[in-house]
Scaffold this motif. Structure first.
Motif, PDB file in Angstrom:
ATOM      1  N   TYR A 308       0.769  -1.323   0.129  1.00 35.31           N
ATOM      2  CA  TYR A 308      -0.099   0.031   0.116  1.00 35.31           C
ATOM      3  C   TYR A 308       0.822   1.466  -0.086  1.00 35.31           C
ATOM      4  N   VAL A 309       1.857   1.163   0.620  1.00 35.51           N
ATOM      5  CA  VAL A 309       2.841   2.334   0.809  1.00 35.51           C
ATOM      6  C   VAL A 309       3.693   2.375  -0.440  1.00 35.51           C
ATOM      7  N   GLU A 310       3.750   1.307  -1.238  1.00 34.92           N
ATOM      8  CA  GLU A 310       4.415   1.518  -2.519  1.00 34.92           C
ATOM      9  C   GLU A 310       3.642   2.329  -3.643  1.00 34.92           C
ATOM     10  N   VAL A 311       2.393   1.846  -3.399  1.00 39.24           N
ATOM     11  CA  VAL A 311       1.603   2.224  -4.616  1.00 39.24           C
ATOM     12  C   VAL A 311       0.745   3.590  -4.187  1.00 39.24           C
ATOM     13  N   GLY A 312       1.167   4.000  -3.298  1.00 37.84           N
ATOM     14  CA  GLY A 312       0.338   5.204  -2.856  1.00 37.84           C
ATOM     15  C   GLY A 312      -0.746   5.172  -1.920  1.00 37.84           C
ATOM     16  N   GLN A 313      -1.414   4.139  -1.339  1.00 39.22           N
ATOM     17  CA  GLN A 313      -2.516   4.073  -0.803  1.00 39.22           C
ATOM     18  C   GLN A 313      -2.057   4.203   0.821  1.00 39.22           C
ATOM     19  N   TYR A 314      -1.865   5.420   1.207  1.00 38.23           N
ATOM     20  CA  TYR A 314      -1.327   5.508   2.673  1.00 38.23           C
ATOM     21  C   TYR A 314      -2.035   5.501   3.757  1.00 38.23           C
ATOM     22  N   ARG A 315      -3.553   5.616   3.501  1.00 34.81           N
ATOM     23  CA  ARG A 315      -4.424   5.595   4.800  1.00 34.81           C
ATOM     24  C   ARG A 315      -4.412   4.179   4.822  1.00 34.81           C
ATOM     25  N   GLU A 316      -4.650   3.386   4.003  1.00 36.51           N
ATOM     26  CA  GLU A 316      -4.986   2.092   3.863  1.00 36.51           C
ATOM     27  C   GLU A 316      -3.733   1.308   4.605  1.00 36.51           C
ATOM     28  N   ALA A 317      -2.520   1.906   4.180  1.00 32.48           N
ATOM     29  CA  ALA A 317      -1.360   1.288   4.891  1.00 32.48           C
ATOM     30  C   ALA A 317      -1.241   1.530   6.526  1.00 32.48           C
ATOM     31  N   LEU A 318      -1.714   2.982   6.810  1.00 38.41           N
ATOM     32  CA  LEU A 318      -1.597   3.008   8.170  1.00 38.41           C
ATOM     33  C   LEU A 318      -2.736   2.206   9.035  1.00 38.41           C
ATOM     34  N   SER A 319      -3.824   2.003   8.198  1.00 38.28           N
ATOM     35  CA  SER A 319      -4.743   1.041   8.971  1.00 38.28           C
ATOM     36  C   SER A 319      -4.076  -0.309   9.297  1.00 38.28           C
ATOM     37  N   ASP A 320      -3.445  -0.633   8.421  1.00 40.10           N
ATOM     38  CA  ASP A 320      -2.871  -2.193   8.590  1.00 40.10           C
ATOM     39  C   ASP A 320      -1.824  -2.001   9.592  1.00 40.10           C
ATOM     40  N   LEU A 321      -0.793  -0.993   9.345  1.00 41.91           N
ATOM     41  CA  LEU A 321       0.338  -0.893  10.253  1.00 41.91           C
ATOM     42  C   LEU A 321       0.015  -0.757  11.851  1.00 41.91           C
ATOM     43  N   ASN A 322      -1.095   0.078  11.850  1.00 42.15           N
ATOM     44  CA  ASN A 322      -1.444   0.257  13.285  1.00 42.15           C
ATOM     45  C   ASN A 322      -1.675  -1.033  13.950  1.00 42.15           C
ATOM     46  N   LEU A 323      -2.417  -1.816  13.221  1.00 42.68           N
ATOM     47  CA  LEU A 323      -2.522  -3.431  13.848  1.00 42.68           C
ATOM     48  C   LEU A 323      -1.421  -4.284  14.146  1.00 42.68           C
TER      49      LEU A 323
END
Length: 699
Positions: A308-323
């Motif tokens: 997600y970070v690589e393709v620019g979907q940062y909010r989705e990435a944050l949701s995963d990374l917080n977990l």
């Protein structure tokens, strides 16, 4: 596997059964039973062996063959009991110990099974089969040195037994003798080059030795022989990955998904491989599929967050990374990835905090670990299926054993074959009464005999014989009109001769058949009030009809309560009052039923059906201990009372008396009540599963 065993035993015994010539019918019935056994008609086979046992209980062979049928129906306890009897009658036949050992091994009684094999070998020291099966039991007990010795003995007696080489190879794997295991697998292939599993086992051993080219040759041969086995493709994908054949690896993943569309490990591996070749969007899709199948897979979640970070979907990435960080607060890579997402979103302060935390965690890690050397000659790093270390998020998953453990599932059709696999509603067998319209659910058995019923039938009061039954036939509209016409004819006769008790009794039965229970009870009341010469008949059937009335009222209450509430406008309090009254009425009805059944026992203290019916009422009242007593009395009077064994077995299972309950159900199945086998499989004590049972390759 069981089918192979039973065929082997029967083929052996066709040539070694002593002549049973005392009565030609015994030979004939035994042969019919054996034929049913060979054609997988196990329930039917049991009924034939029962016939011989009842007239000649001193013959061992009917018990032996009946044990085989029970074994196939998963009635392991019943099979063991029959083998105990066969051995008691003839303790000098090695086949008896051989088969009882197999039953006990399947049952999980491994030490006792080995004792049986030892006894069999005393009687027949040249039996390769006894050594083979003792080897399997020793494998299950993890006595791998002993199992290897047993399979060596098999090979010495018969070096064409490729199964012995396979199992000795598996024993050697567990003894860390990889080279010896390879030799045994190679020998098995030489003897029989058409067994797919041997090539897979061999490929796995070469894979374990990092001899990937040889492993690939072996697994390709396994796939040629068995092209729909998922485990074969799983192992080949791991081998191809080590050989840098990424295209071939991907092809294997595609094939596994084709065969098993819900295989999370393969979606994960395909996602990792797609990352490696730069197919990012499809990799995200694969990790999302894994999470749909297993939402707690943190490694897939972290992989997806990185993409997600690589393709620019940062909010989705944050949701995963917080977990991820909440689950693994010491995982530095997650803080780095989240810092990158924060940076892209302009959250500088959060970015700095995460980079600082990642730096601290890395410094702490370096203090506690040594730097590993890298070598291009080493195989690519993978992780085991059982490894859930988050640090191994980017490694291909390799199965722990590549399917060396396997199970088989066989389908069945109607009463042929394994009836224990059918879905059957579990409920007590119903009460008994006297009727002209019986439907017997039992297989190939004689109806229960009562002398007074036979005497009544000799007077030919009705065009059908009276029988005692707990399965009354359902009638259609045409038959119903016929019976109403017969009732009218009886009405005319009884107007002329109201004292004709037999015709009144027939009319009462017909009233019950057409569901006119009130008139049926009125006729039984008349017969009882006027000192009927029919003895216990009116009491038994009045209890029977009252029970059917309670059942009918119960079904009305269950099915139409909502309609009654809405259509009559009753309020909740009135409805509850009706419910309470219904419960009281049912309890009064049960008390009346019980009184009638006790009256039956005054006429005949050995009337087993009265005890049986009483026990059902007591089960309904939750007086289970007394119910068991009455089922037991019924069985003592009639040792062939299948329904009593069945109901007592269910009651005992409910009380968690699993062993006694299983034995009762075994007896019910033996006597023809086939659904007992289904219940034993689902709830009986033979749910025991051997931890090592799937490590065995059967002969």
């Amino acid at each position: 596997m069981k089918k192979k065993i039973i065929c082997l035993y029967i083929l052996i015994l066709f040539g070694c059964i002593p002549a049973i010539k005392a009565q030609i019918n015994t030979d004939m019935v035994l042969n019919i039973g054996r034929k049913a056994l060979m054609t997988e008609e196990y329930v039917v086979a049991i009924s034939y062996f029962n016939k011989i046992i009842r007239v000649k209980p001193y013959l061992p062979w009917p018990y032996y063959f009946r044990a085989h049928a029970k074994f196939q129906l998963d009635d392991l306890k019943g099979a063991e009991e029959d083998m105990n009897k066969a051995i008691e009658i003839n303790p000098f036949h090695y086949n008896f110990y051989w088969f009882r050992g197999d039953v006990r091994r399947e049952y999980g009684k491994l030490t006792e099974a080995i004792e049986d094999y030892n006894k069999g070998l005393e009687l027949m020291p040249e039996s390769s089969s006894l050594y083979f099966n003792r080897g399997l039991a020793n494998m299950s007990l993890k006595n791998f040195e002993k199992s290897a010795e047993d399979f060596t003995a098999v090979i010495q007696l018969d070096d064409s037994q490729y199964g012995a080489y396979i199992n000795r190879g598996l024993s050697k794997i567990n003894m860390n003798d990889t080279i010896g295991a390879i030799k045994d697998m190679d020998e098995a292939i030489q003897i029989n080059p058409l067994v797919s599993n041997v090539y897979r086992f061999s490929a796995y051993l070469y894979y374990d030795l990092n001899k990937f080219d040889t492993a690939l040759v072996r697994i390709n041969e396994a796939i040629r022989l068995e092209h729909d086995d998922v485990m074969n493709y799983g192992l080949r994908s791991a081998i191809r990955y080590q050989l840098d054949d990424l295209k071939g690896t991907m092809e294997d993943y595609e094939k596994i998904i084709e065969l098993q569309p819900k295989n999370p490990i393969t979606y994960y591996n395909r996602g990792v491989l797609r990352v490696e070749i730069g197919d990012i969007n499809n990799a995200i899709d694969d990790f999302s599929r894994v999470l749909a199948l297993n939402p707690n897979d943190m490694l897939s979640l972290f992989n997806r967050s990185l993409l997600y970070v690589e393709v620019g979907q940062y909010r989705e990435a944050l949701s995963d990374l917080n977990l991820i960080i909440a689950t693994y607060p010491d995982f530095s890579h997650a803080y780095v990835a989240r810092a990158q997402a924060y940076a892209a979103l302009g959250r500088k302060e959060d970015e700095s905090k995460d980079y600082a935390m990642a730096y601290k965690l890395e410094q702490d890690k370096r203090k506690n670990s040594e730097k590993k050397e890298n070598s291009s000659s080493k195989p690519k790093e993978t992780r085991k299926q059982s490894d859930d270390d988050i640090n191994n998020y980017n490694k291909i998953v390799v199965l722990d054993d590549f399917g060396i453990n396997e199970t088989e599932v066989e389908d069945i059709d109607d009463l042929k074959g394994k009836v224990q696999n059918r879905n059957i509603i579990i409920d007590l067998e119903s009460v008994y009464g006297l009727t002209y319209f019986s439907v017997d659910s039992m297989i190939n058995r004689t109806r229960y005999f009562k002398r007074e019923v036979t005497q009544f039938n000799q007077r030919k009061t009705f065009g059908r014989p009276l029988v005692i039954s707990n399965k009354e036939a359902q009638i259609d509209d045409e038959k119903s009109l016929e019976y109403f016409k017969t009732i009218e004819e009886l009405n005319e006769k009884l107007e002329t001769d109201p004292t004709n008790q037999e015709q009144r009794f027939v009319r009462a039965i017909l009233y019950g058949v057409v569901l006119n229970y009130t008139s049926a009870i009125a006729d039984y009341d008349y017969l009882i009030k006027n000192n009927s010469k029919l003895g216990l008949f009116p009491y038994l059937n009045r209890a029977y009809i009252r029970y059917k009335m309670v059942e009918l009222m119960q079904s009305f209450n269950n099915e139409s309560l909502d309609v009654n509430i809405s259509s009559t406008g009753f309020n909740q309090n009135t409805t509850q009052k009706e419910k309470d009254n219904s419960v009281v009425q049912k309890m009064l009805d049960y008390e009346l039923i019980e009184r009638d059944l006790l009256k039956v026992l005054e006429f005949d203290p050995n009337y087993e059906f009265a005890y049986y019916n009483l026990a059902i009422i007591q089960c309904i009242r939750k007086d289970y201990e007394l119910a068991i007593e009455n089922f037991t009395k019924a069985i003592e009077i009639n040792p062939f009372f299948a329904e009593a064994y069945f109901n007592r077995g269910l009651t005992r299972l409910y009380l968690k008396e699993d062993e006694a309950g299983t034995l009762d159900l075994s007896k019910a199945g033996e006597l023809g009540l086939y659904k007992a086998y289904n219940i034993m499989k689902r709830y009986g004590i033979q749910k025991v599963e051997l931890e090592e049972e799937n490590n065995e390759v059967e002969e």
